[in-house]
Design an enzyme around this catalytic site. Structure first.
Site, PDB file in Angstrom:
ATOM      1  CG  HIS A 169      -1.656  -1.270   1.435  1.00  0.00           C
ATOM      2  ND1 HIS A 169      -2.811  -1.618   0.764  1.00  0.00           N
ATOM      3  CD2 HIS A 169      -1.348  -2.317   2.248  1.00  0.00           C
ATOM      4  CE1 HIS A 169      -3.201  -2.828   1.161  1.00  0.00           C
ATOM      5  NE2 HIS A 169      -2.321  -3.271   2.053  1.00  0.00           N
ATOM      6  CB  SER A 299      14.872  20.724 -14.056  1.00  0.00           C
ATOM      7  OG  SER A 299      14.051  21.882 -14.074  1.00  0.00           O
TER       8      SER A 299
END
Length: 497
Positions: A169, A299
């Protein structure tokens, strides 16, 4: 001086000359290898048409039709002499691509022109060529998958015993190892290789079936001799390197075959997305990173970033590929009776694009696996941040064995655990559960080196290292051993990774 508005207006139409003014498919221009691009190229396609016409004429001659050795030799000698302009001119004239190329072949084979395409329909060359291209593309993809597994084997073996925090999870769970997690990815690809092998083994040619699949024209050519028609079909298939053909057909082979093939490719995409999705999450945790070139920019604004662009590209292409089987399913379902032509345009896109996408995906995966970097210090730090909670049972049992009261000890360690958890989540402090245990006289039996030994990560990884060894030996090595020849072949991979 030109205004922005005028520049925008000028860009609404293509320039009169110069520049790249036509759409370029990114799968071909940016991503796919030369090898896979060639499989779906016009040269491969139309050369295979000519090989099929040669196979048909060869088999027809063997069965007694009036075809000469001279005609066959002329066809064989001109198989690569394709006059593209002449073929395009004839296609425009007839508005029929097959007849355009029949005439282009006949133009350079005047003696053979009368017997080229004898008895055949367009789908004889079209569908059979599709199957040849599918087979060759499957073989290429298998080779690349085998090489990927070989690279991943080395990664899994290297990190077979490195403890890492497991997640269920996406919440901290029991420990596993970096190598064991890699085998989870690899197991999916082992299943994909098996599916690919079955697809290659079971792939049938359309064969020689005629206009609506009844073989009526060929029965007429052979004066009603059913055995000769059956032999013709078998012989053409053999000459093209196949040993299977579809038992019955309409004008085309069942489009369900396309669906089944794309489903296999979708399986590869699913496995790739799962692996690269995990690597992207691990990159955020700074535990595992894909390769990053020395001069690579993550970036344009944030110079410090190391974006997982290879994994992101893989996931992007995988998402596209996973959507293609639905198109093939709809195409098959909507074929009326012996055939309709609404399958043609869409198959020109999803068959080559499915394989081109899969080709790029597997090439990217190999590149990622070959340079995937693990940061053991970060991996261990995250393990040690969570391990104290997992070690409480071991601590409890050791103290009980030393004479402690199980219920009293359980309550004390529960209180310490809750307090440590609140410090972590409520105050952002490190996990100090072990410090609390070390300072509580109730746990004196495990104080000192004994406590440190009880939280050794290697005690919490179960059989992970052994599972890695067993998986590689029992599931991966048989594939690599079977395909040793493929591992020795060099890829012509010019993919922009």
């Amino acid at each position: 001086m030109a205004s922005l508005e005028s520049l925008l207006a000028a860009g609404a139409a293509p320039p009169a000359e110069g520049g790249k003014v036509a759409y370029e498919h990114p799968l071909v221009q940016r991503y796919a290898s030369k090898e896979m691009s060639f499989v779906w190229s016009p040269v491969k396609k139309f050369r295979t048409w000519r090989l099929l016409w040669i196979a048909l004429a060869t088999a027809e001659k063997e069965l007694g039709l009036d075809i000469t050795d001279e005609q066959l030799e002329e066809m064989r000698s001109q198989v690569d002499n394709i006059d593209w302009d002449y073929a395009a001119k004839k296609e425009a004239e007839f508005r029929h691509d097959v007849m355009g190329h029949v005439h282009a072949f006949g133009h350079v084979c005047p003696k053979a022109m009368p017997i080229i395409h004898l008895g055949a329909t367009s789908c004889f060359v079209g569908d059979n060529t599709d199957i040849v291209q599918i087979r060759d593309a499957l073989l290429l993809l298998r080779r690349k998958l085998v090489k990927f597994l070989d690279v991943m084997k080395a990664f899994a073996a290297e990190h077979r015993a490195l403890p890492t925090l497991g997640f269920t999870h996406y919440q901290p769970a029991q420990l596993t190892t970096v190598g064991k997690r890699a085998t989870l990815w690899m197991q999916d690809f082992v299943l994909d290789v098996a599916a690919l092998e079955r697809c290659i083994e079971d792939l049938p040619m359309r064969g020689v079936k005629g206009t609506t699949g009844t073989q009526a024209t060929f029965l007429q050519l052979f004066d009603g001799d059913h055995d000769k028609v059956k032999t013709l079909n078998r012989r053409v298939v053999e000459l093209m390197g196949f040993d299977k053909w579809i038992p019955v057909s309409g004008q085309t082979y069942s489009r369900k075959i396309d669906y089944q093939v794309l489903t296999v490719l979708s399986g590869v995409a699913q496995s790739a997305y799962k692996m690269c999705g995990d690597v992207r999450l691990l990159a955020n945790l700074k535990e595992v990173e894909e390769p990053f070139a020395k001069t690579q920019i993550g970036s344009s604004a944030m110079a410090y970033k190391r974006n997982p662009m290879r994994c992101e590209r893989t996931c992007s292409l995988a998402r596209y590929l996973m959507g293609l089987p639905a198109m093939a399913a709809q195409t098959h379902a909507s074929q009326w009776f012996e055939r309709t032509l609404d399958d043609s345009a869409i198959r020109r896109m999803y068959l080559p694009e499915g394989f081109l996408s899969a080709d790029v995906i597997v090439t990217l995966l190999t590149n990622i696996a070959d340079g995937m970097h693990v940061w053991p210090g970060v991996v261990r730090a995250r393990v040690m941040a969570e391990l104290p909670f997992m070690a409480t049972e071991n601590i409890l049992m050791a103290c009980v064995k030393a004479g402690g009261d199980r219920q009293d000890l359980h309550e004390k360690i529960r209180v310490h655990s809750m307090a440590a958890g609140m410090a972590v989540k409520g105050e952002g402090k490190p996990n100090d559960l072990m410090d609390r245990v070390a300072g509580d006289p109730a746990f004196e039996a495990v104080h000192g080196e004994k406590l440190a030994s009880l939280i050794d990560p290697s005690l919490f990884i179960g059989r992970s290292p052994e599972q890695v060894d067993e998986f590689l030996a029992e599931c991966v090595d048989p594939i690599l051993d079977k395909h040793q020849a493929l591992l020795k072949e060099e890829n012509v991979d010019d993919v922009n990774v």
